[in-house]
Design an enzyme around this catalytic site. Structure first.
Site, PDB file in Angstrom:
ATOM      1  N   HIS A   1       0.832  -1.214   0.000  1.00  0.00           N
ATOM      2  CA  HIS A   1       0.000   0.000   0.000  1.00  0.00           C
ATOM      3  C   HIS A   1       0.863   1.260   0.000  1.00  0.00           C
ATOM      4  CE1 HIS A   1      -3.846  -2.035   0.819  1.00  0.00           C
ATOM      5  NE2 HIS A   1      -3.125  -2.873   1.541  1.00  0.00           N
ATOM      6  N   PRO A   2       0.461   2.270  -0.743  1.00  0.00           N
ATOM      7  CA  PRO A   2       1.155   3.553  -0.647  1.00  0.00           C
ATOM      8  C   PRO A   2       0.772   4.240   0.657  1.00  0.00           C
ATOM      9  CG  PRO A   2      -0.778   3.795  -2.030  1.00  0.00           C
ATOM     10  CD  PRO A   2      -0.681   2.330  -1.687  1.00  0.00           C
TER      11      PRO A   2
ATOM     12  N   GLU B   1      -9.455   4.462  -3.792  1.00  0.00           N
ATOM     13  CA  GLU B   1      -9.837   4.379  -2.383  1.00  0.00           C
ATOM     14  C   GLU B   1      -9.411   5.616  -1.587  1.00  0.00           C
ATOM     15  OE1 GLU B   1      -9.464  -0.461  -2.673  1.00  0.00           O
ATOM     16  OE2 GLU B   1      -7.931   0.688  -1.607  1.00  0.00           O
TER      17      GLU B   1
ATOM     18  N   ILE C   1      -5.323   1.928   6.814  1.00  0.00           N
ATOM     19  CA  ILE C   1      -6.685   2.250   7.232  1.00  0.00           C
ATOM     20  C   ILE C   1      -7.613   2.056   6.038  1.00  0.00           C
ATOM     21  CG2 ILE C   1      -6.488   4.703   6.650  1.00  0.00           C
ATOM     22  CD1 ILE C   1      -8.231   5.305   9.121  1.00  0.00           C
TER      23      ILE C   1
ATOM     24  N   ALA D   1      -9.671   3.452   3.803  1.00  0.00           N
ATOM     25  CA  ALA D   1      -9.746   4.891   3.499  1.00  0.00           C
ATOM     26  C   ALA D   1     -10.937   5.290   2.651  1.00  0.00           C
ATOM     27  CB  ALA D   1      -8.458   5.322   2.794  1.00  0.00           C
TER      28      ALA D   1
END
Length: 333
Positions: free
Chosen positions: A61-62, A84, A117, A119
Site C-alpha cells: 500500500h502507498p 480508495e 486504514i 480509506a
C-alpha cells in the site's frame, strides 16, 4: 445456478499484497459467489498467512496521501488504491497534506510499517485523527489493528473483483457483509466514496455470521509469540434481571457457553454457537494462564464484559495480551 468464478494469483494479489494469500486463494476450487470467496479469504488471512505475509501485504500500500509506485507489482491494486484514497485527496489542503506526511513518517518510525486504514469515503481530517489516536498504541496492538484494516480493504476489493468477473444480473446483491472475523462487522465501514465513480456503493448489510459472535486469541508478550495450549472458557450471567456485583462470589448464576484450547496461532476454537443475534447480558471469558506459565503471577485471568440490546448483531473479539506479571485486553473486531 451461478457459474463458478475462476481467478489466478494475479487477481488475488490485487486484493491483498501477500503472495501466500494469493497462492492459497488460487489453490482453492473456483468460487460460486462473493460470500464463498470472502469466507476463504478471512480464514487464509488470519490463520494461514504468517507475520511476514502480513508485512508484505502492508508494504503493497502507498502511504495515505501519496500515489502508488509506477512499478507496483499489481497495477490493478495500484489503481484501486488511488480510487480508495480519492475522498482523502479531494478534502486535503496543502497544510493537511504536509501534516499527513509528517505523521506518516512518525508512524513508520515507531511501528516499522505503513499506516493502514480503510480509506474509502474518509476525509483527510478523519484519517489524520485516527492516525494520531493509533500512534499511541503498543506495537503488538497496532500490528493486529493494521491486519484488521487490511482485511476490510481486501473485502472491498473482492467485491470489486467479483463485480468485474460476474456476468449475472444480481452481482450487486452478492456484495454483502458475511459477519465479523478477528475481524468483525465490516458493513458499517463500507461507506461509499461519493467523490469517485469507480468506488463501489455500500451494499446492504447482512446479519448472517460465519463464526461465533464472541471470539478471542492470546499473545505471549514475553516471548513475542501466540500462546498455544491455553484452556479458555466462556460463560454468561444467568439472571436477565440482574448483574454480577463487584465483590460478589456467586458462581451459581454463571452459565457455561462453551470452552476450547488455543491453537498454534493463539486463537481459541468455537466458544459458543454461531448465531445471528447474541443474547444481551454480561459475559465472562476466563483463561487458564496458570497451566501455561506455572511461575507466572496469574493462576487464571477472567474478563467480564457487557453486551447491550443495541449491540446484539455486533462481533466481540476479546483478546488477552499476556506476560508473566501483567496482562491487558481490548475490544477488537
Amino acid at each position: 445456478m451461478e457459474s463458478p468464478i475462476v481467478l489466478g494469483e494475479k487477481e488475488w494479489l490485487a486484493c491483498c499484497g501477500s503472495v501466500r494469500f494469493a497462492q492459497e486463494m488460487a489453490s482453492i476450487k473456483p468460487f460460486s459467489n462473493y460470500e464463498e470467496a470472502l469466507d476463504a479469504a478471512r480464514d487464509i488471512w488470519f490463520h494461514k498467512v504468517d507475520v511476514n505475509g502480513w508485512l508484505e501485504a502492508f508494504a503493497a500500500h502507498p502511504q495515505i496521501g501519496e500515489s502508488p509506485s509506477q512499478t507496483h507489482k499489481s497495477p490493478t491494486s495500484a489503481q484501486w488504491s488511488k480510487g480508495e484514497q480519492s475522498t482523502a485527496l479531494a478534502t486535503a489542503t496543502d497544510s493537511t497534506l504536509q501534516e499527513l506526511y509528517d505523521w506518516n513518517v512518525r508512524y513508520r518510525q515507531k511501528f516499522g510499517f505503513v499506516f493502514l486504514i480503510f480509506a474509502s469515503g474518509r476525509s483527510t481530517p478523519e484519517i489524520l485523527a485516527e492516525m494520531k489516536k493509533r500512534y499511541h498504541n503498543r506495537p503488538i496492538v497496532e500490528f493486529e489493528l493494521a491486519a484488521q484494516e487490511q482485511m476490510k480493504i481486501t473485502e472491498l476489493r473482492l467485491s470489486k473483483l467479483f463485480s468485474v468477473n460476474t456476468k449475472t444480473a444480481n452481482t450487486a446483491d452478492m456484495v454483502t457483509k458475511a459477519g465479523e472475523d478477528r475481524v468483525g462487522v465490516i458493513g458499517g465501514h463500507l461507506t461509499a466514496a461519493n467523490a469517485n465513480a469507480n468506488e463501489i456503493q455500500k451494499p446492504p448489510q447482512s446479519s448472517t455470521r460465519t463464526r461465533p459472535p464472541i471470539t478471542t486469541h492470546i499473545l505471549d508478550l514475553a516471548r513475542g509469540t501466540p500462546a498455544a495450549g491455553i484452556e479458555v472458557r466462556l460463560e454468561k450471567w444467568g439472571p436477565v434481571e440482574s448483574q454480577p456485583l463487584f465483590g460478589g462470589f456467586d458462581s451459581v448464576h454463571w452459565i457455561s457457553e462453551g470452552s476450547s484450547v488455543t491453537d498454534k496461532d493463539g486463537r481459541s476454537g468455537q466458544l459458543m454457537k454461531t448465531v445471528d443475534a447474541l443474547n444481551p447480558g454480561v459475559y465472562r471469558i476466563s483463561f487458564n494462564t496458570g497451566m501455561y506459565n506455572p511461575e507466572g503471577f496469574f493462576p487464571y485471568v477472567s474478563i467480564v464484559f457487557k453486551v447491550t440490546e443495541s449491540q446484539k448483531l455486533e462481533h466481540f473479539h476479546v483478546p488477552l495480551l499476556l506476560s508473566p506479571f501483567s496482562f491487558s485486553t481490548y475490544r477488537g473486531s
